[in-house]
Scaffold this motif. Structure first.
Motif, PDB file in Angstrom:
ATOM      1  N   ALA A 243       1.328  -1.331   0.103  1.00  0.00           N
ATOM      2  CA  ALA A 243      -0.031  -0.082   0.048  1.00  0.00           C
ATOM      3  C   ALA A 243       0.833   0.948   0.044  1.00  0.00           C
ATOM      4  CB  ALA A 243      -0.925   0.070   0.960  1.00  0.00           C
ATOM      5  N   THR A 244       1.700   0.908   1.054  1.00  0.00           N
ATOM      6  CA  THR A 244       3.257   2.150   0.690  1.00  0.00           C
ATOM      7  C   THR A 244       3.507   2.567  -0.346  1.00  0.00           C
ATOM      8  OG1 THR A 244       3.504   1.904   2.938  1.00  0.00           O
ATOM      9  CG2 THR A 244       4.717   3.269   1.434  1.00  0.00           C
ATOM     10  N   LEU A 245       3.909   1.280  -1.600  1.00  0.00           N
ATOM     11  CA  LEU A 245       4.576   1.964  -3.274  1.00  0.00           C
ATOM     12  C   LEU A 245       3.937   2.549  -3.405  1.00  0.00           C
ATOM     13  CD1 LEU A 245       7.149   0.955  -4.241  1.00  0.00           C
ATOM     14  CD2 LEU A 245       5.288  -1.009  -5.606  1.00  0.00           C
ATOM     15  N   ILE A 246       2.164   2.311  -3.368  1.00  0.00           N
ATOM     16  CA  ILE A 246       0.720   2.426  -4.532  1.00  0.00           C
ATOM     17  C   ILE A 246       0.691   3.887  -4.511  1.00  0.00           C
ATOM     18  CG2 ILE A 246      -1.140   1.965  -5.022  1.00  0.00           C
ATOM     19  CD1 ILE A 246      -0.500  -1.132  -4.846  1.00  0.00           C
ATOM     20  N   TRP A 250       6.879   4.841  -3.514  1.00  0.00           N
ATOM     21  CA  TRP A 250       9.089   4.295  -3.142  1.00  0.00           C
ATOM     22  C   TRP A 250       7.989   3.098  -2.086  1.00  0.00           C
ATOM     23  CZ3 TRP A 250      12.585   5.174  -5.206  1.00  0.00           C
ATOM     24  CH2 TRP A 250      12.238   6.760  -6.295  1.00  0.00           C
ATOM     25  N   PRO A 251       8.493   2.468  -1.048  1.00  0.00           N
ATOM     26  CA  PRO A 251       8.693   1.149  -0.216  1.00  0.00           C
ATOM     27  C   PRO A 251       8.228   1.850   0.856  1.00  0.00           C
ATOM     28  CG  PRO A 251      10.317   0.495  -1.939  1.00  0.00           C
ATOM     29  CD  PRO A 251      10.249   1.693  -1.701  1.00  0.00           C
ATOM     30  N   TRP A 252       8.018   1.810   2.299  1.00  0.00           N
ATOM     31  CA  TRP A 252       7.617   1.659   3.338  1.00  0.00           C
ATOM     32  C   TRP A 252       9.266   1.790   3.744  1.00  0.00           C
ATOM     33  CZ3 TRP A 252       5.963  -2.499   7.386  1.00  0.00           C
ATOM     34  CH2 TRP A 252       5.888  -2.005   8.828  1.00  0.00           C
ATOM     35  N   PHE A 291       4.116  16.908   9.131  1.00  0.00           N
ATOM     36  CA  PHE A 291       2.882  16.084   8.277  1.00  0.00           C
ATOM     37  C   PHE A 291       2.861  16.527   7.242  1.00  0.00           C
ATOM     38  CE2 PHE A 291       1.819  17.519  13.022  1.00  0.00           C
ATOM     39  CZ  PHE A 291       1.376  16.749  13.725  1.00  0.00           C
ATOM     40  N   ALA A 292       3.514  16.718   6.247  1.00  0.00           N
ATOM     41  CA  ALA A 292       3.909  16.298   5.308  1.00  0.00           C
ATOM     42  C   ALA A 292       5.070  15.841   4.539  1.00  0.00           C
ATOM     43  CB  ALA A 292       4.490  17.837   4.660  1.00  0.00           C
ATOM     44  N   ASP A 293       5.433  15.206   5.514  1.00  0.00           N
ATOM     45  CA  ASP A 293       6.220  14.543   5.403  1.00  0.00           C
ATOM     46  C   ASP A 293       6.686  12.576   5.603  1.00  0.00           C
ATOM     47  OD1 ASP A 293       9.795  12.921   5.449  1.00  0.00           O
ATOM     48  OD2 ASP A 293       9.174  12.258   7.073  1.00  0.00           O
ATOM     49  N   VAL A 294       6.178  12.260   4.354  1.00  0.00           N
ATOM     50  CA  VAL A 294       5.332  11.016   4.058  1.00  0.00           C
ATOM     51  C   VAL A 294       6.550   9.689   5.380  1.00  0.00           C
ATOM     52  CG1 VAL A 294       5.754   8.448   2.829  1.00  0.00           C
ATOM     53  CG2 VAL A 294       5.104  10.630   2.128  1.00  0.00           C
ATOM     54  N   THR A 295       6.596   9.201   5.893  1.00  0.00           N
ATOM     55  CA  THR A 295       7.645   8.773   7.036  1.00  0.00           C
ATOM     56  C   THR A 295       7.365   8.828   8.022  1.00  0.00           C
ATOM     57  OG1 THR A 295       9.810   8.427   5.360  1.00  0.00           O
ATOM     58  CG2 THR A 295       9.917   7.329   7.603  1.00  0.00           C
ATOM     59  N   SER A 296       7.317  10.404   8.310  1.00  0.00           N
ATOM     60  CA  SER A 296       6.836  10.748  10.046  1.00  0.00           C
ATOM     61  C   SER A 296       5.762  10.674   9.806  1.00  0.00           C
ATOM     62  CB  SER A 296       7.702  12.734   9.485  1.00  0.00           C
ATOM     63  OG  SER A 296       9.079  12.545   9.559  1.00  0.00           O
ATOM     64  N   VAL A 297       4.742  10.981   9.286  1.00  0.00           N
ATOM     65  CA  VAL A 297       3.620  10.931   9.156  1.00  0.00           C
ATOM     66  C   VAL A 297       3.151   8.824   9.677  1.00  0.00           C
ATOM     67  CG1 VAL A 297       1.109  10.740   8.063  1.00  0.00           C
ATOM     68  CG2 VAL A 297       2.456  12.749   7.505  1.00  0.00           C
ATOM     69  N   CYS A 347      17.232   0.891   7.841  1.00  0.00           N
ATOM     70  CA  CYS A 347      16.736  -0.579   9.325  1.00  0.00           C
ATOM     71  C   CYS A 347      16.321  -1.417   8.757  1.00  0.00           C
ATOM     72  CB  CYS A 347      15.580   0.269  11.004  1.00  0.00           C
ATOM     73  SG  CYS A 347      13.836   0.274  10.104  1.00  0.00           S
ATOM     74  N   ASN A 348      15.516  -2.420   9.986  1.00  0.00           N
ATOM     75  CA  ASN A 348      14.823  -3.623   9.125  1.00  0.00           C
ATOM     76  C   ASN A 348      13.771  -3.006   8.021  1.00  0.00           C
ATOM     77  OD1 ASN A 348      13.827  -2.732  11.662  1.00  0.00           O
ATOM     78  ND2 ASN A 348      12.802  -4.080  11.462  1.00  0.00           N
ATOM     79  N   ILE A 349      13.517  -2.899   7.929  1.00  0.00           N
ATOM     80  CA  ILE A 349      12.182  -2.118   7.199  1.00  0.00           C
ATOM     81  C   ILE A 349      12.747  -1.297   5.987  1.00  0.00           C
ATOM     82  CG2 ILE A 349      10.339  -0.855   6.989  1.00  0.00           C
ATOM     83  CD1 ILE A 349       9.998  -2.999   8.790  1.00  0.00           C
ATOM     84  N   GLY A 350      13.426  -0.174   6.024  1.00  0.00           N
ATOM     85  CA  GLY A 350      13.330   0.490   5.029  1.00  0.00           C
ATOM     86  C   GLY A 350      14.948  -0.418   4.336  1.00  0.00           C
ATOM     87  N   ALA A 351      15.904  -0.705   5.111  1.00  0.00           N
ATOM     88  CA  ALA A 351      16.931  -1.409   4.339  1.00  0.00           C
ATOM     89  C   ALA A 351      16.530  -3.138   4.162  1.00  0.00           C
ATOM     90  CB  ALA A 351      17.880  -1.536   5.208  1.00  0.00           C
ATOM     91  N   PHE A 352      16.229  -3.941   5.066  1.00  0.00           N
ATOM     92  CA  PHE A 352      15.976  -5.278   5.490  1.00  0.00           C
ATOM     93  C   PHE A 352      14.442  -5.384   3.908  1.00  0.00           C
ATOM     94  CE2 PHE A 352      15.007  -8.776   6.784  1.00  0.00           C
ATOM     95  CZ  PHE A 352      15.272 -10.170   6.019  1.00  0.00           C
TER      96      PHE A 352
END
Length: 387
Positions: A243-246, A250-252, A291-297, A347-352
């Protein structure tokens, strides 16, 4: 019937109503600053927090159980998560768009910074008590100790970001994507075959030690109050990344936000993060709202989603007592996590997770060195009385 009534009764508690109000506020702020797209991403983050908490889907504990006891349920669930996500990611990345949304993967170089960062991050996982996603959802679940880990996670990310001009120059190889190199279908076959081999390897290790495999399923799942089976958590997190990609293109990812938060704080004390090499081309993010930054939100959503999940499960009971050695481990672990995440591209999400399902070699290299760091971290945990 009783299972359905219990979470509904918990929802009436004032603390749960406050959590719901905070979630509505997050969705509103995300929508005001980034439109419908950002509000959707906030919702995806909320769902991720709910899934992480209810399935207890932590990478740190799962890796520790395998290292110490050869119990592989958590690892097997992660393998399923990777396989299911790859089924969508590989053809989508090859096509370059999904439903009209341009998409791209996380494909980064393999070099000295990556392997150093991955190892430090793995060490920090066991001392700090969590990974990127684990830190956020356990905070949402009420862990005060993990707040300490997060604060030093942010500090470590900021320090590494401020010195990026040095480690950016460390030796590295060009990025490698098997999706680009092989084509998405052959790459998918290679990916699934590799995951099947890894599944067989960890399953054999558990069977050799215990005589059988622990199930990653359970007879019934209480969707609102939890718990969720590990396999349900794996499928839920696969859905989160897809869902994040779509929605975002970009990926999570998780820890990029920590560097941004730290840079904003540093600027209040006279620092100029817009001049740091790490933030080249990101001046808008430094000036704009979080609140306009994807990762922060999405990170805010994970915390609030996990908080509501803990409240619905009747387990949100923060405690302020932290033993001195455990506190020291949280400080050291948080710093290592922050520095490691920046050097290791995440991290384990973004890198792995997102790296491997993007078909990037760096995701697998990150896994190897992060796991090695976990092995050392597990050996050091008794010093801090963490076992």
């Amino acid at each position: 019937m009783l299972l359905a009534q219990k979470p509904l009764a918990l929802m009436a508690r004032p603390q749960a109503l406050l959590a719901l109000a905070a979630m509505v506020l997050l969705l509103a702020l995300a929508g005001l600053n980034g439109g419908l797209r950002m509000a959707l991403l906030a919702g995806i983050g909320l769902f991720a927090g709910l899934a992480l908490y209810h399935a207890s889907f932590g990478f740190t504990a799962a890796w520790r159980r395998f290292i110490l006891e050869r119990k592989s349920a958590g690892l097997r669930a992660q393998i399923i998560m990777l396989g299911v996500t790859s089924l969508v990611f590989f053809p989508a990345l090859a096509a370059g768009s999904v439903l009209g949304q341009p998409v791209g993967g996380y494909v980064f170089p393999v070099g000295v910074a990556l392997v150093t960062g991955a190892f430090l991050f793995g060490l920090g996982m066991q001392l700090g008590g969590g990974c990127g996603s684990g830190t956020l959802f356990t905070i949402g679940g009420g862990s005060v100790r993990m707040v300490v880990t997060l604060l030093f996670f942010i500090l470590g990310s900021t320090l590494a970001s401020a010195t990026a001009e040095h480690w950016f120059a460390w030796p590295k190889f060009a990025p490698v994507s098997i999706v680009t190199s092989l084509g998405w279908l052959p790459a998918l076959v290679v990916m699934l075959a590799g995951l099947a081999a890894l599944h067989a390897l960890v399953a054999r290790a558990e069977t050799a030690r215990h005589g059988s495999l622990a199930s990653i399923r359970q007879p019934a799942t209480n969707w609102l109050g939890g718990p969720w089976a590990l396999v349900i958590g794996a499928l839920a997190l696969a859905l989160v990344n897809i869902a994040t990609l779509i929605v975002s293109g970009w990926p999570w990812g998780i820890t990029g936000a920590f560097a941004l938060w730290g840079a904003k704080v540093a600027s209040l004390f006279g620092a100029a993060p817009e001049a740091w090499a790490f933030f080249a081309g990101q001046e808008g993010a430094l000036r704009g709202s979080l609140f306009a930054d994807v990762t922060s939100v999405m990170d805010f959503g994970i915390i609030l989603g996990a908080m509501l999940a803990a409240m619905m499960a009747g387990k949100f009971k923060p405690g302020l007592s932290i033993p001195a050695r455990s506190l020291a481990a949280a400080v050291i672990g948080g710093l290592l996590l922050g520095i490691g995440a920046r050097l290791g591209t995440g991290c384990n999400i973004g890198a792995f997770f997102s790296g491997t399902v993007s078909g990037s070699l760096h995701g697998w290299v990150w896994l190897v060195f992060a796991f090695a760091g976990n092995v050392l971290g597990v050996k050091l945990r008794p010093i801090f009385r963490l076992d």
